[in-house]
Design a protein around this motif. Structure first.
Motif, PDB file in Angstrom:
ATOM      1  N   PHE A  87       0.831  -1.198   0.000  1.00 57.70           N
ATOM      2  CA  PHE A  87       0.000   0.000   0.000  1.00 57.70           C
ATOM      3  C   PHE A  87       0.869   1.253   0.000  1.00 57.70           C
ATOM      4  CE2 PHE A  87      -2.392   3.343   2.136  1.00 57.70           C
ATOM      5  CZ  PHE A  87      -3.570   3.350   1.407  1.00 57.70           C
ATOM      6  N   ILE A  88       1.869   1.276   0.855  1.00 56.82           N
ATOM      7  CA  ILE A  88       2.739   2.458   0.955  1.00 56.82           C
ATOM      8  C   ILE A  88       3.509   2.676  -0.339  1.00 56.82           C
ATOM      9  CG2 ILE A  88       4.791   3.385   2.113  1.00 56.82           C
ATOM     10  CD1 ILE A  88       3.687   2.115   4.705  1.00 56.82           C
ATOM     11  N   SER A  89       4.071   1.614  -0.904  1.00 54.60           N
ATOM     12  CA  SER A  89       4.849   1.804  -2.140  1.00 54.60           C
ATOM     13  C   SER A  89       3.944   2.184  -3.314  1.00 54.60           C
ATOM     14  CB  SER A  89       5.677   0.563  -2.457  1.00 54.60           C
ATOM     15  OG  SER A  89       4.855  -0.521  -2.790  1.00 54.60           O
ATOM     16  N   THR A  90       2.722   1.647  -3.360  1.00 57.54           N
ATOM     17  CA  THR A  90       1.794   2.044  -4.416  1.00 57.54           C
ATOM     18  C   THR A  90       1.375   3.493  -4.236  1.00 57.54           C
ATOM     19  OG1 THR A  90       1.000  -0.234  -4.569  1.00 57.54           O
ATOM     20  CG2 THR A  90      -0.392   1.460  -5.557  1.00 57.54           C
ATOM     21  N   LEU A  91       1.207   3.920  -3.001  1.00 57.80           N
ATOM     22  CA  LEU A  91       0.879   5.316  -2.727  1.00 57.80           C
ATOM     23  C   LEU A  91       2.017   6.236  -3.173  1.00 57.80           C
ATOM     24  CD1 LEU A  91      -1.563   6.723  -1.446  1.00 57.80           C
ATOM     25  CD2 LEU A  91      -0.340   6.684   0.715  1.00 57.80           C
ATOM     26  N   ILE A  92       3.247   5.806  -2.967  1.00 57.21           N
ATOM     27  CA  ILE A  92       4.400   6.600  -3.422  1.00 57.21           C
ATOM     28  C   ILE A  92       4.422   6.680  -4.949  1.00 57.21           C
ATOM     29  CG2 ILE A  92       6.935   6.612  -3.565  1.00 57.21           C
ATOM     30  CD1 ILE A  92       6.912   5.531  -0.656  1.00 57.21           C
ATOM     31  N   TRP A  93       4.156   5.566  -5.632  1.00 56.35           N
ATOM     32  CA  TRP A  93       4.114   5.590  -7.094  1.00 56.35           C
ATOM     33  C   TRP A  93       2.976   6.483  -7.587  1.00 56.35           C
ATOM     34  CZ3 TRP A  93       7.856   4.775 -10.216  1.00 56.35           C
ATOM     35  CH2 TRP A  93       8.860   3.876  -9.890  1.00 56.35           C
ATOM     36  N   CYS A  94       1.854   6.483  -6.888  1.00 55.58           N
ATOM     37  CA  CYS A  94       0.748   7.381  -7.271  1.00 55.58           C
ATOM     38  C   CYS A  94       1.183   8.838  -7.136  1.00 55.58           C
ATOM     39  CB  CYS A  94      -0.484   7.119  -6.411  1.00 55.58           C
ATOM     40  SG  CYS A  94      -1.379   5.623  -6.846  1.00 55.58           S
ATOM     41  N   ALA A  95       1.926   9.155  -6.076  1.00 58.57           N
ATOM     42  CA  ALA A  95       2.427  10.521  -5.897  1.00 58.57           C
ATOM     43  C   ALA A  95       3.424  10.884  -6.996  1.00 58.57           C
ATOM     44  CB  ALA A  95       3.069  10.674  -4.521  1.00 58.57           C
ATOM     45  N   VAL A  96       4.262   9.927  -7.380  1.00 58.68           N
ATOM     46  CA  VAL A  96       5.228  10.181  -8.459  1.00 58.68           C
ATOM     47  C   VAL A  96       4.501  10.545  -9.752  1.00 58.68           C
ATOM     48  CG1 VAL A  96       6.888   9.010  -9.989  1.00 58.68           C
ATOM     49  CG2 VAL A  96       7.115   8.818  -7.515  1.00 58.68           C
ATOM     50  N   TYR A  97       3.454   9.818 -10.067  1.00 55.84           N
ATOM     51  CA  TYR A  97       2.709  10.101 -11.291  1.00 55.84           C
ATOM     52  C   TYR A  97       1.829  11.327 -11.159  1.00 55.84           C
ATOM     53  CZ  TYR A  97       4.182   5.807 -13.536  1.00 55.84           C
ATOM     54  OH  TYR A  97       4.935   4.831 -14.127  1.00 55.84           O
ATOM     55  N   PHE A  98       1.210  11.534  -9.999  1.00 63.03           N
ATOM     56  CA  PHE A  98       0.319  12.678  -9.817  1.00 63.03           C
ATOM     57  C   PHE A  98       1.085  13.990  -9.867  1.00 63.03           C
ATOM     58  CE2 PHE A  98      -2.145  15.573  -7.011  1.00 63.03           C
ATOM     59  CZ  PHE A  98      -3.268  15.688  -7.820  1.00 63.03           C
ATOM     60  N   LEU A  99       2.300  14.016  -9.327  1.00 62.84           N
ATOM     61  CA  LEU A  99       3.115  15.231  -9.317  1.00 62.84           C
ATOM     62  C   LEU A  99       4.067  15.319 -10.502  1.00 62.84           C
ATOM     63  CD1 LEU A  99       3.975  15.344  -5.515  1.00 62.84           C
ATOM     64  CD2 LEU A  99       2.236  16.673  -6.735  1.00 62.84           C
ATOM     65  N   SER A 100       4.001  14.371 -11.419  1.00 64.33           N
ATOM     66  CA  SER A 100       4.867  14.328 -12.605  1.00 64.33           C
ATOM     67  C   SER A 100       6.340  14.351 -12.218  1.00 64.33           C
ATOM     68  CB  SER A 100       4.552  15.486 -13.544  1.00 64.33           C
ATOM     69  OG  SER A 100       3.219  15.453 -13.950  1.00 64.33           O
ATOM     70  N   LEU A 101       6.702  13.627 -11.182  1.00 59.83           N
ATOM     71  CA  LEU A 101       8.085  13.627 -10.717  1.00 59.83           C
ATOM     72  C   LEU A 101       9.021  12.911 -11.677  1.00 59.83           C
ATOM     73  CD1 LEU A 101       7.656  13.071  -6.882  1.00 59.83           C
ATOM     74  CD2 LEU A 101       8.144  15.187  -8.109  1.00 59.83           C
ATOM     75  N   ARG A 102       8.504  11.966 -12.443  1.00 69.67           N
ATOM     76  CA  ARG A 102       9.346  11.274 -13.424  1.00 69.67           C
ATOM     77  C   ARG A 102       9.922  12.263 -14.425  1.00 69.67           C
ATOM     78  NH1 ARG A 102       6.296   6.412 -16.187  1.00 69.67           N
ATOM     79  NH2 ARG A 102       7.939   6.917 -17.653  1.00 69.67           N
ATOM     80  N   GLU A 103       9.106  13.194 -14.863  1.00 62.29           N
ATOM     81  CA  GLU A 103       9.541  14.168 -15.857  1.00 62.29           C
ATOM     82  C   GLU A 103      10.330  15.308 -15.221  1.00 62.29           C
ATOM     83  OE1 GLU A 103       6.246  13.242 -15.529  1.00 62.29           O
ATOM     84  OE2 GLU A 103       6.264  11.781 -17.158  1.00 62.29           O
TER      85      GLU A 103
END
Length: 177
Positions: A87-103
């Motif tokens: 749950f925690i790691s999926t929540l972190i991945w959701c934050a990465v995508y929601f905040l466009s941190l990859r880009e």
């Protein structure tokens, strides 16, 4: 207008005024961009299939945590550990995508491969955890919520497997280009 003279440690004086309209300025060094300047909210990601799968994983994770608590036996301790960590790691991945941190972050990470491995590991751990949960609680009485947790664990295993599949397809398509 009131004016005052400030004497600094080196003995020089500086004449400052008490003007409320005067805005302090901050000097920035040219050539040093703000690393988080490109952050933008990307809610449209959660309308795609991988985004919907992540939301389903989070929802099923909440149900698994609610049904398996409190943990009375060792198998449920393991099950809850896997559920909470996933749950925690999926929540972190959701934050990465929601905040466009990859880009935004200019870190040389293969983001797709990292997420693919993370999701595949969670799939295997979820499978082991729901098997342990169901095998420990099927012989016991008054265990309906814990059995329900194991069944929702099966559904979340399938959700993580689907996420792994779509990440694998995306990773293969980016590697062939």
């Amino acid at each position: 207008m009131m004016s005052e003279t400030v004497v600094t440690m080196d003995g020089s004086s500086n004449n400052t005024s008490n003007n409320p309209r005067q805005v302090p300025t901050v000097k920035t060094e040219p050539g040093q961009p703000n690393p988080l300047a490109g952050i933008r909210l990307n809610a449209l990601y959660f309308k795609t299939i991988p985004g919907i799968i992540k939301l389903v994983q989070l929802g099923l994770g909440i149900i698994c945590m609610a049904c398996a608590s409190p943990a009375y036996i060792g198998a449920t301790h393991w099950f809850l550990f896997v559920v909470v960590m996933s749950f925690i790691s999926t929540l972190i991945w959701c934050a990465v995508y929601f905040l466009s941190l990859r880009e935004t972050l200019k870190i040389p990470i293969n983001w797709i491969l990292t997420e693919l491995l993370n999701t595949a590991i969670k799939t295997v751990l979820y499978m082991i955890a729901f098997i342990a949960q169901l095998s420990a609680w099927t012989a016991l009485r008054n265990s309906s919520s814990h059995i329900a947790a194991g069944i929702f664990g099966i559904f979340n295993t399938l959700a993580y497997a689907a996420g792994t599949y779509f990440l694998y397809i995306e990773w293969k398509s980016t590697n062939t280009q």
